[in-house]
Design an enzyme around this catalytic site. Structure first.
Site, short mmCIF file in Angstrom:
data_model
loop_
_atom_site.label_atom_id
_atom_site.label_comp_id
_atom_site.label_asym_id
_atom_site.label_seq_id
_atom_site.Cartn_x
_atom_site.Cartn_y
_atom_site.Cartn_z
N GLU A 118 -9.09 2.15 -1.87
CA GLU A 118 -9.74 1.55 -0.66
C GLU A 118 -10.30 2.74 -0.07
OE1 GLU A 118 -7.08 -0.02 2.17
OE2 GLU A 118 -8.28 0.48 3.84
N ASP A 167 -5.16 3.86 -0.14
CA ASP A 167 -6.05 4.13 0.75
C ASP A 167 -6.64 5.40 0.80
OD1 ASP A 167 -8.03 4.05 2.78
OD2 ASP A 167 -6.79 3.11 4.39
N GLU A 197 -4.57 -7.28 5.07
CA GLU A 197 -3.50 -6.22 5.39
C GLU A 197 -2.71 -6.89 6.56
OE1 GLU A 197 -5.69 -2.73 7.22
OE2 GLU A 197 -3.90 -1.48 6.76
N TYR A 243 -2.98 11.61 6.36
CA TYR A 243 -3.48 10.24 6.77
C TYR A 243 -2.46 9.17 6.20
CZ TYR A 243 -5.03 5.58 6.68
OH TYR A 243 -5.24 4.35 6.76
N ARG A 271 1.01 -1.15 -0.08
CA ARG A 271 0.10 -0.07 0.18
C ARG A 271 0.83 1.18 -0.04
NH1 ARG A 271 -4.06 2.36 4.72
NH2 ARG A 271 -2.20 3.60 5.36
N GLU A 321 -13.80 -1.65 6.32
CA GLU A 321 -13.11 -1.84 7.55
C GLU A 321 -14.03 -1.07 8.79
OE1 GLU A 321 -9.35 0.47 6.59
OE2 GLU A 321 -10.09 2.24 7.91
N ARG A 325 -13.70 -5.58 3.10
CA ARG A 325 -12.63 -5.56 4.25
C ARG A 325 -13.09 -5.51 5.42
NH1 ARG A 325 -7.96 -3.84 4.07
NH2 ARG A 325 -8.09 -1.57 5.36
N HIS A 378 -9.08 6.74 2.45
CA HIS A 378 -9.78 7.06 3.71
C HIS A 378 -11.00 7.81 3.77
CE1 HIS A 378 -8.57 6.80 8.20
NE2 HIS A 378 -8.29 5.45 7.85
N TRP A 430 -12.50 11.98 8.32
CA TRP A 430 -10.81 11.54 8.65
C TRP A 430 -10.57 10.34 7.78
CZ3 TRP A 430 -8.61 7.74 11.17
CH2 TRP A 430 -7.04 7.66 11.27
C1 GCO Z 1 -6.19 0.64 7.12
C2 GCO Z 1 -6.98 1.83 8.06
C3 GCO Z 1 -6.46 2.20 9.39
C4 GCO Z 1 -7.38 2.98 10.28
C5 GCO Z 1 -7.34 2.69 11.77
C6 GCO Z 1 -8.28 3.32 12.49
O1 GCO Z 1 -6.60 0.70 6.11
O2 GCO Z 1 -5.27 0.24 7.75
O3 GCO Z 1 -7.47 2.83 7.36
O4 GCO Z 1 -5.36 2.57 9.53
O5 GCO Z 1 -7.20 4.15 10.05
O6 GCO Z 1 -7.36 1.29 11.85
O7 GCO Z 1 -8.10 2.62 13.79
MG MG Z 2 -8.06 1.74 5.56
#
Ligand code: GCO
Ligand code: MG
Length: 402
Positions: free
Chosen positions: A236, A210, A339, A159, A147, A262, A283, A212, A402
Site C-alpha cells: 500500500e 502499508d 479496511e 508507523y 495487514r 487513502e 483505496r 505509507h 510520514w
Molecule cells: C491506513 C492509514 C491510516 C492513516 C491515518 C491518517 O492505512 O490505515 O495509512 O492509518 O495513517 O488514517 O489519519
Molecule cells: Mg494506509
C-alpha cells in the site's frame, strides 16, 4: 420535503470526529462523516460557514444536483477540505433518501452483490514474534486478511505500530511528534518479517503491508520484488502519489499488487492510475472522496480496468463513514477488501450503529438509510482536543513523508 437545518457536531470520544446532521421539515434526518484527521476544524468551518446556509430550503432528494452545486459552485475545486465537506452532505442525503424509501442504502445502489464485506485487520508489533502473536489473534477472530507492520531495528518508532493493539491513533499530540526514518533499515528488514508470517500461517491468508508513502519508485520496485515469494495481496502507498507516472516504474519491475488512494479526493487523483492499470486496488473512501456518489463514480471507472476497491477504514473515519462504506462495498461488482480498524467503546456509544462483524465479514445494517445514529447529548460530553499527525525526518534531519 425541504432541508430545515444542517448542523456540525464536533466530538472527541477518544479521538476527534466531525459529523454533519441534515434535518428536514418532515423530521427525517441524515448523517455524514466530515472528519479529516488533524485538520478537523477546517472542515467544520467550511461546512458551518460556507455550506450549511446553502442547504436550507433545498429538496434533499436532489442528491446529484446538490453534489454538482457544491463542487462546481465553489469555483475552487477538489482538495481534502472541500471534498470532505461535499462528502458529508452527499452521505447525509443518501441516508435521508434511504429513510424516506424505507430501504437500506445498498438497495438503492443496486442491491447485494455478495454475502458479506471481507475486511482486514491490523496486526502490529515491535518485534517479529509480537506480530506473529497478533496475526494469530486475528486469524482466531475469523479474519481472512491481515495487514502486517513491525518495528524496524535501529528506529525508535515506526508507523503502524501501536501500544493498544485493537485501536491505532497516530494523531498523538497537539504539536506533531517527530519520527525518524531510514529507508535502508526498512528495506533490509521487511522481507524477513513476511517470510516468517507466510511460513507460520500458510498460503491462504491474505497478507497486506502499508509503506505509507515513504519510498521512491525504484525503492518501491525493489521492495515489491523482494516480497514476491510471500504473495502479498497488496503493497500500500509505496510512493507519494502526487506523481501518477511514478507507479509505471514500480509496475515494470514487480508483480506485487499495488494499493493506493487513502489521501485522494476525486477521480482526477487516480484517473491515470486506473486507466493505465498501474494499480490493483483503489483505496478512496466515502468521507475523503466526495461521498457515496463520487466514490461510486471512481469505483465504476476502476471496474472497467480490472481495479478493485480497497477502501480506507482507519479509526479516524467515523462509524458514519464505515456504515456508508459498507453499503457501497456490498453493492459494487468490483469490491476487493475493506479496511476495518475497530473504534473504541466510547466512539461506538456516541455513534450507535447496526453494522456488525462476523467470521471475517462486516455486514451493513438492514435498517432504512445508513443504519447509524449520533447521540448528541453524549457527543457534547467529549469536547474537541487538538491532535496532529506526526511528521517524519530522515536520520540527517531532512523532512520526509510520514
Ligand atoms: C491506513 C492509514 C491510516 C492513516 C491515518 C491518517 O492505512 O490505515 O495509512 O492509518 O495513517 O488514517 O489519519
Ligand atoms: Mg494506509
Amino acid at each position: 420535503m425541504r432541508i430545515t437545518d444542517a448542523r456540525v457536531i464536533v466530538t472527541c470520544p477518544d479521538r476527534n470526529f466531525v459529523t454533519l446532521k441534515i434535518v428536514t421539515d418532515e423530521g427525517v434526518y441524515g448523517l455524514g462523516d466530515a472528519t479529516l484527521n488533524g485538520r478537523e476544524l477546517a472542515v467544520a468551518a467550511y461546512l458551518r460557514d460556507h455550506v450549511a446556509p446553502l442547504l436550507i430550503g433545498r429538496d434533499p432528494s436532489r442528491i446529484e444536483d446538490t453534489w454538482q452545486y457544491l463542487y462546481k459552485g465553489a469555483y475552487w475545486r477538489r482538495g481534502p477540505v472541500t471534498m470532505t465537506a461535499v462528502a458529508a452532505v452527499d452521505t447525509a442525503l443518501w441516508d435521508i433518501l434511504g429513510k424516506v424509501a424505507g430501504l437500506p442504502v445498498y438497495r438503492l445502489l443496486g442491491g447485494r452483490s455478495r454475502a458479506g464485506v471481507t475486511v482486514y485487520g491490523h496486526a502490529n508489533g515491535e518485534s517479529v514474534d509480537d506480530v506473529l502473536t497478533e496475526v494469530a489473534r486475528y486469524v482466531e477472530l475469523g479474519y481472512r486478511a491481515v495487514r502486517v507492520q513491525t518495528g524496524v531495528p535501529g528506529l525508535a518508532s515506526t508507523y503502524g505500530v501501536s501500544t493498544n493493539k485493537m485501536f491505532y491513533e497516530p494523531a498523538d499530540a497537539a504539536i506533531p511528534t517527530e519520527n525518524v526514518w531510514s529507508t535502508e533499515r526498512y528495506l533490509a528488514h521487511v522481507p524477513s518479517v513476511f517470510a516468517r508470517v507466510r511460513e507460520e500461517f500458510g498460503p491462504a491468508l491474505k497478507l497486506l503491508h502499508d509503506v505509507h508513502h515513504r519510498l521512491t519508485p525504484i525503492e518501491a520496485a525493489r521492495l515489491g520484488r523482494s516480497l514476491e515469494p510471500f504473495a502479498l495481496t497488496w503493497m500500500e502507498d509505496p510512493v507519494p502519489a502526487e506523481s501518477q507516472d511514478g507507479f509505471r516504474l514500480i509496475r515494470q519491475h514487480t508483480t506485487t499488487p499495488i494499493a493506493v488512494g487513502e489521501v485522494f479526493n476525486t477521480v482526477w487523483d487516480c484517473e491515470q492510475l486506473i486507466r493505465e492499470q498501474l494499480i490493483d486496488y483503489i483505496r478512496t473512501t466515502v468521507v475523503h472522496a466526495g461521498g457515496i456518489s463520487h466514490l461510486r463514480r471512481i469505483f465504476d471507472l476502476a471496474a472497467l480496468h480490472h481495479v478493485r476497491s480497497g477502501s480506507h477504514g482507519a479509526t479516524d473515519l467515523s462509524p458514519v463513514c464505515m456504515a456508508a462504506a459498507l453499503h457501497v462495498d456490498i453493492a459494487i461488482p468490483n469490491f476487493g477488501l475493506q479496511e476495518y480498524m475497530r473504534h473504541t467503546d466510547a466512539t461506538d456509544a456516541v455513534f450507535p450503529h447496526g453494522y456488525r462483524y462476523a467470521d471475517g465479514y462486516l455486514h451493513p445494517s438492514e435498517e432504512p438509510g445508513l443504519g447509524v445514529d449520533i447521540d448528541e447529548d453524549l457527543a457534547a460530553k467529549y469536547p474537541y482536543r487538538p491532535a496532529s499527525l506526526p511528521v517524519n525526518r530522515l536520520e540527517d534531519g531532512t523532512m520526509h513523508s510520514w
